[in-house]
Design an enzyme around this catalytic site. Structure first.
Site, PDB file in Angstrom:
ATOM      1  N   GLU A  65      62.480  22.999  54.000  1.00 36.82           N
ATOM      2  CA  GLU A  65      63.464  23.775  54.756  1.00 36.82           C
ATOM      3  C   GLU A  65      62.816  24.529  55.918  1.00 36.82           C
ATOM      4  O   GLU A  65      63.014  25.739  56.078  1.00 36.82           O
ATOM      5  CB  GLU A  65      64.199  24.746  53.816  1.00 36.82           C
ATOM      6  CG  GLU A  65      64.972  24.026  52.736  1.00 36.82           C
ATOM      7  CD  GLU A  65      65.791  24.945  51.824  1.00 36.82           C
ATOM      8  OE1 GLU A  65      65.697  26.176  51.962  1.00 36.82           O
ATOM      9  OE2 GLU A  65      66.515  24.418  50.967  1.00 36.82           O
TER      10      GLU A  65
ATOM     11  N   GLU B  37      65.641  18.608  46.397  1.00 39.48           N
ATOM     12  CA  GLU B  37      65.919  19.854  45.660  1.00 39.48           C
ATOM     13  C   GLU B  37      67.416  19.922  45.401  1.00 39.48           C
ATOM     14  O   GLU B  37      68.213  19.621  46.296  1.00 39.48           O
ATOM     15  CB  GLU B  37      65.454  21.041  46.507  1.00 39.48           C
ATOM     16  CG  GLU B  37      65.541  22.377  45.815  1.00 39.48           C
ATOM     17  CD  GLU B  37      64.929  23.492  46.672  1.00 39.48           C
ATOM     18  OE1 GLU B  37      63.853  23.304  47.269  1.00 39.48           O
ATOM     19  OE2 GLU B  37      65.549  24.562  46.731  1.00 39.48           O
TER      20      GLU B  37
HETATM   21  C1  GAL Z   1      66.025  26.658  48.436  1.00 36.93           C
HETATM   22  C2  GAL Z   1      64.540  26.842  48.673  1.00 36.93           C
HETATM   23  C3  GAL Z   1      63.845  27.291  47.422  1.00 36.93           C
HETATM   24  C4  GAL Z   1      64.591  28.402  46.768  1.00 36.93           C
HETATM   25  C5  GAL Z   1      65.993  27.954  46.481  1.00 36.93           C
HETATM   26  C6  GAL Z   1      66.830  28.975  45.750  1.00 36.93           C
HETATM   27  O1  GAL Z   1      66.751  26.625  49.604  1.00 36.93           O
HETATM   28  O2  GAL Z   1      63.968  25.641  49.107  1.00 36.93           O
HETATM   29  O3  GAL Z   1      62.540  27.697  47.710  1.00 36.93           O
HETATM   30  O4  GAL Z   1      64.587  29.476  47.625  1.00 36.93           O
HETATM   31  O5  GAL Z   1      66.617  27.659  47.700  1.00 36.93           O
HETATM   32  O6  GAL Z   1      68.121  28.501  45.579  1.00 36.93           O
END
Ligand code: GAL
Length: 814
Positions: free
Chosen positions: A427, A505
């Site tokens: 991100e 993710e």
């Molecule tokens: C994502 C990020 C993670 C964590 C997560 C929490 O956007 O890549 O590191 O912050 O959100 O939901």
């Protein structure tokens, strides 16, 4: 066995080795020694003074590495580390270690190797500056030879660690020399560090060709003739093939060679059979072994396909992964092999086959475990590139250091058979804010992977899916990575024709273990409501209901993302955020909450209910899990949820009376018995496969808390491996039923030669008792105790609490 020993390859190797060693000549020093340099350091937290030489004075203490000083700090609402850093301070810390060297080694080259120091380390030996390294996650080494004493005087190594400027991370980083440290004694003619690269250039069922690239450094004035002898050892340790290269009149400098070795009937590495070969490389001159390096490697074929997803050794495999941060809960960042093994084992038992090392290079020992347990690892290097997320994060060092750090990461990890994907960034701000960098950086990073590896795919984790995002659209990476955005997974083949796809993710659902809010099961809570607006809702005690009905607006409940990922073949797999709760990022809350709610297991490593949801879908092991607990007020109306597999239906009984019989809907992974009026007693659930009983489970209304039950995860641990013991303390009633709301304060003690309580935890995200404390309140009836032991014998862990019968458990140290 005998037959294998007299394998022709083996006897050829042996005769060559004997011949080479028989030639006598002048001695030019010995072979490599790698010495564990973790024990016996001095430490002081001090930002006012420099400690480059031995002027230690007051306030220093003795400790062994790995060490994380932030985890020893009190939680503090005003900590500059803020919520991302779990409200635990950083600061400036100094480490010193004295050591003597044997005169016999004075012709050798001596290196100090650190596997990770967070962050901004500077190192001196005997007052001479060796170098600095801003990046807190990548290993490095310095040669110390020129500055060392060989005459019996002490040598003094001094390390400054500067983690003062905060916040510099979105998640807990820890502070200090938190990974292993080694002293490496190398011959003037030796293999350089992290340069050996082993890959299969041909691989089929019958035959493999293994290519080794080796880099050898020679620092003697005179030219030498050396033989580079490589033996391959099979997964069961038997020599199976060899190759040698003679380097005649080998001069000062760096030299690269390639060797090719064939293996018949290769044994493949897979997640079920994670078997590894070993390459033993020896440099031999004048009848002496000058260097020997053993490198493990695995043979596997894999492919990513735009339509069919991932295949491993010709078979389709969904990557069922989790993201893991590097902290080990109550132990902080201080790497410990058995704590990492415990995490990975519980993930494996849940059916996980993939790990994303978010968002930084993992400890080398962690990847060794992934190799030997069998996971598909996506290894990530950066959470930020040039654009910042925090005022003091890595963007400050990007221009000067990114190439060096990334090269070192790729070189360090490219022999791990578990590693399949390089994730170049998470991100990153360049998705939105800097088009030129968003184009150029992926190209630069991917070309480093191509030149140093070339056997694996690259990806980047994007949460911005607009086609204006240059990072997402980069043709430089092989796999398109989506973070979240599950509603756009189905249309991926239309949106990016011909491209390969992985969910880097997903999910970001929220739960506190053991907490159930009596809102209807199918009601949805989106917490926070929006990512960019501070959240002031939620439960007063900062808890979150564990029914899998609370999640972030960018994510989903567990079930939704899981179902979509399983449904579409074009999705190679996904990495759920996260396998374990971690320190920092207590989304949706802030202080007093100090650790995350995203874990499928809590910070102490106790499973939340959704653990069994995944286990029921991802494993063939029979599962039957019921939630919530059965301690409510008379008349409360409860939705009862059952996760199960290996069965086509379940029956539910309340106090012996049948409540119902249910099959799963085709689009659900659970059954729900809605609106049961609570009466104290029992709730029994039975699963059936075609009317044959598979499993049954009874949950009971717990009576008053009566005693502490202690259970060790393992009855015995190994002293040699420095293994830790993980002991669960449960507050139970007179019948041994867990009291689900018990919050008794428990005091722990340990007996045994060298045994020590390292930490306690309970998975409560708002508990501010230091992790090193030997007393802790139970959270929903449970506490974890982590015990270390140095010597063989027995450990006895004891637990006491006012008004409760004490508990005791014995563990053998072997
Ligand atoms: C994502 C990020 C993670 C964590 C997560 C929490 O956007 O890549 O590191 O912050 O959100 O939901």
């Amino acid at each position: 066995m005998l037959k294998r020993l007299f394998h022709t390859g083996y006897s050829r190797v042996m005769s060559l080795l004997l011949l080479l060693l028989a030639t006598t000549g002048s001695s030019i020093g010995q072979s490599r020694q790698v010495i564990n340099f973790n024990p016996d350091w001095w430490f002081k937290l001090d930002s006012s003074q420099q400690y480059i030489d031995e002027q230690r004075g007051e306030g220093w203490r003795r400790l062994d590495l790995p060490h994380d000083w932030s985890i020893e700090m009190p939680f503090s609402a005003n900590s500059p580390a803020a919520s991302g850093g779990a409200y635990l301070d950083g600061g400036i810390g100094w480490y010193q270690k004295s050591f003597k060297l044997a005169k016999a080694d004075s012709g050798q080259r001596i290196f100090i190797a650190f596997e990770g120091i967070y962050e901004n380390s500077e190192v001196w030996i005997n007052g001479h500056f060796l170098g600095k390294r801003p990046n807190g996650y990548i290993g490095f080494e310095y040669e110390m030879s020129r500055y060392l004493y060989w005459d019996g005087r002490d040598n003094l190594l001094s390390v400054k660690v500067n983690n003062k400027n905060q916040p510099n991370s979105r998640f807990y980083s820890g502070s200090g020399i938190y990974r292993d440290t080694k002293l490496i004694i190398r011959n003037p003619i030796s293999l350089t560090s992290n340069s050996t690269f082993i890959r299969a250039t041909q691989l089929n069922e019958k035959h493999a060709v293994v290519n080794l690239s080796l880099e050898i450094e020679q620092t003697l004035k005179e030219a030498k003739t050396i033989t580079v002898l490589t033996q391959l050892l099979s997964p069961d340790g038997l020599p199976i093939a060899s190759e040698h290269t003679v380097l005649a009149k080998f001069k000062t400098g760096l030299h690269h060679i390639q060797q090719q070795i064939s293996i018949d009937d290769p044994l493949l590495w897979s997640i079920e059979t994670p078997q590894q070969y070993m390459a033993r490389v020896q440099l031999i001159a004048d009848g002496q072994v000058l260097d020997e390096q053993n490198s493990k490697f695995g043979l596997r074929n894999f492919n990513f396909d735009p339509e069919q997803g991932f295949t491993l050794n010709g078979k389709r495999l969904k990557i069922r992964g989790v993201c893991l941060h590097s902290d080990l809960g109550a132990l902080g960042m201080a790497f410990n092999r058995s704590a990492a093994l415990r995490q990975l084992r519980s993930m494996k038992e849940m059916g996980v086959n993939g790990i994303r090392t978010s968002h930084n290079p993992a400890a080398p020992g962690f990847l060794d475990l992934c190799d030997s347990l069998g996971f598909v690892v996506m290894s990530e290097t950066f959470d930020v590139w040039k654009g910042h997320k925090n005022p003091y994060d890595y963007h400050l060092y990007w221009d000067q250091w990114y190439r060096r750090d990334f090269v070192d990461h790729v070189k360090r990890d490219r022999n791990h058979p578990s590693l399949f994907i390089w994730c170049l960034g998470n991100e990153v701000q360049e998705q939105w804010h800097s088009k030129p960098d968003g184009i150029a950086i992926p190209i630069a990073l991917a070309s480093i992977v191509d030149s140093l590896d070339g056997t694996r795919l690259t990806t980047i984790a994007n949460n911005e899916l607009s086609k204006a995002n240059p990072v997402l659209m980069s043709a430089a990476v092989d796999l398109i990575g989506y973070n979240y955005n599950h509603k756009k997974w189905a249309s991926f083949p239309k949106d990016h024709p011909g491209r390969k796809f992985i969910v880097t993710e997903s999910t970001s659902a929220l739960e506190s273990r053991g907490q159930y809010d009596l809102i209807p099961y199918d009601s949805v809570r989106m917490w926070p409501e929006r990512w960019d607006i501070p959240f002031d809702g939620g439960n007063k005690d900062k808890s979150i209901s564990a029914y899998d009905h609370v999640f972030t607006p960018w994510g989903s409940d567990h079930q939704t993302s899981l179902r979509l990922m399983e449904k579409y073949d074009h999705i190679a797999g996904m990495y759920v955020w996260t396998g374990f709760d971690y320190l920092g990022e207590p989304t949706p809350y802030t202080w007093p909450a100090r650790s995350s709610y995203f874990g499928i297991m809590d910070l102490a490593g106790f499973p939340k209910d959704v653990y069994y949801l995944y286990q029921s879908v991802w494993t063939a092991k029979p599962v039957l899990h019921v939630l919530p607990h059965w301690n409510w007020k008379k008349g409360d109306i409860i939705d009862v949820v059952v996760y199960f597999n290996q069965a086509d239906r379940v029956e539910l009984y309340h106090n012996g009376k049948k409540i119902g019989d249910q099959k799963k809907d085709s689009d659900r992974y659970e059954v729900v018995f809605k609106g049961i009026a609570f009466e104290p007693g029992t709730l029994e659930v039975i699963s059936y496969q075609q009317d044959k009983r598979v499993l049954s489970k009874t949950i009971r209304t717990a009576k008053k808390e009566q005693r502490i039950a202690l259970i060790a995860e393992d009855d015995s641990v190994s002293a040699a491996m420095n293994e830790l013991s993980f002991v669960h303390a449960y507050v139970v009633d007179e019948f041994g039923t867990l009291v689900p709301d018990a919050a008794n304060n428990i005091d722990f003690e340990v007996e045994g030669d060298g045994a020590k309580i390292l930490a306690t935890d309970n998975g409560n995200t708002t508990d501010h008792t230091r992790f090193q404390s030997t007393s802790r309140r139970a959270f929903h009836g449970k506490v974890l105790v982590i015990v270390s032991s140095k010597n063989k014998g027995q450990i006895v862990v004891k637990a006491k609490s006012k008004g409760l019968i004490s508990g005791e458990v014995h563990i053998k140290v072997e």
